[in-house]
Write an enzyme that holds these catalytic residues in place. Structure first.
Site, PDB file in Angstrom:
ATOM      1  N   ASP A  49       2.055   0.853   5.999  1.00 21.01           N
ATOM      2  CA  ASP A  49       3.030   0.424   6.999  1.00 21.01           C
ATOM      3  C   ASP A  49       2.328  -0.228   8.190  1.00 21.01           C
ATOM      4  OD1 ASP A  49       5.751   0.480   8.298  1.00 21.01           O
ATOM      5  OD2 ASP A  49       4.709   1.833   9.661  1.00 21.01           O
ATOM      6  N   GLU A 121       4.597  -0.228   0.422  1.00 22.20           N
ATOM      7  CA  GLU A 121       3.686   0.039   1.544  1.00 22.20           C
ATOM      8  C   GLU A 121       2.423   0.737   1.053  1.00 22.20           C
ATOM      9  OE1 GLU A 121       6.981   0.481   5.146  1.00 22.20           O
ATOM     10  OE2 GLU A 121       6.221   2.271   4.135  1.00 22.20           O
TER      11      GLU A 121
END
Length: 228
Positions: A49, A121
């Protein structure tokens, strides 16, 4: 570690061949499959992320050198949100390679937006750990493609826009109801009806619930705003 045909095929779709394919395997392992000797992808998701965020922040600054922070922030949010990650995951067929527990698999986990977004992610983090920032950046920009240049039009998704329209008029948030499901289990087609308190409804059909909901929301928003 020897790579399976499944891992090799996914590497081709990602455009990155792992020096340590075990990183990719960990990125694809959902917590429902974790256990002694088998790590899940949650820690990688946390790192990925942050890597995605830095790549997108740099890309947006390069794309529009005159944009203010107020203009850049919604574009950034649209590019890094879970829905955007899930769309990219769907494009590279990440769901087919996910390692899920039986209950998660039976409940359609391979098509769940949250699981796909988290896994994407985690894959970003795996590439970063395997080959460094430049490799992760190159993959992200390749997979996100034209989204960086066209994100202005997508800075608010249709469901969010419809909800804001309804709330501004004192209505409850729109409801989304699955009215039909057809096709085989591996390729279902969903029909979703978007409903407002005021009685207006619109149906849309797509290959995922999320897409059908977005399409229904967009059509319903067009319907209720056409006379304004």
């Amino acid at each position: 570690m020897k790579r399976s045909a499944e891992i090799a095929a996914l590497e081709q779709r990602l455009g990155h061949r792992f020096t340590r394919p075990e990183l990719l395997r960990r990125a694809l392992t959902h917590s429902s499959m974790s256990g002694p000797g088998r790590e899940d992808n949650q820690r990688l998701e946390f790192l990925g992320d942050r890597v995605l965020g830095l790549v997108m922040a740099e890309a947006l600054l390069s794309e529009d050198r005159r944009a203010s922070e107020g203009q850049l922030a919604p574009r950034y949010n649209a590019l890094v949100r879970k829905e955007a990650c899930a769309e990219v995951a769907e494009a590279v067929e990440l769901g087919k390679a996910l390692k899920l527990g039986r209950s998660e698999m039976m409940s359609g986990g391979r098509r769940k937006m949250a699981l796909l977004g988290d896994a994407m992610e985690a894959v970003i983090a795996a590439v970063y750990l395997d080959a460094g920032f430049d490799a992760a950046q190159a993959m992200i920009l390749r997979l996100w493609g034209s989204r960086v240049a066209t994100v202005e039009a997508d800075s608010r998704d249709a469901k969010t826009a419809l909800q804001e329209w309804a709330q501004a008029r004192g209505m409850a948030p729109p409801a989304y109801v699955e009215t039909a499901r057809t096709g085989p289990d591996h390729a279902p087609v969903f029909t979703i009806e978007a409903r407002l308190d005021s009685g207006e409804t619109v149906e849309a059909t797509a290959g995922s619930k999320r897409r059908a909901e977005q399409q229904a929301a967009e059509a319903l928003l067009d319907k209720v705003t056409s006379g304004e």
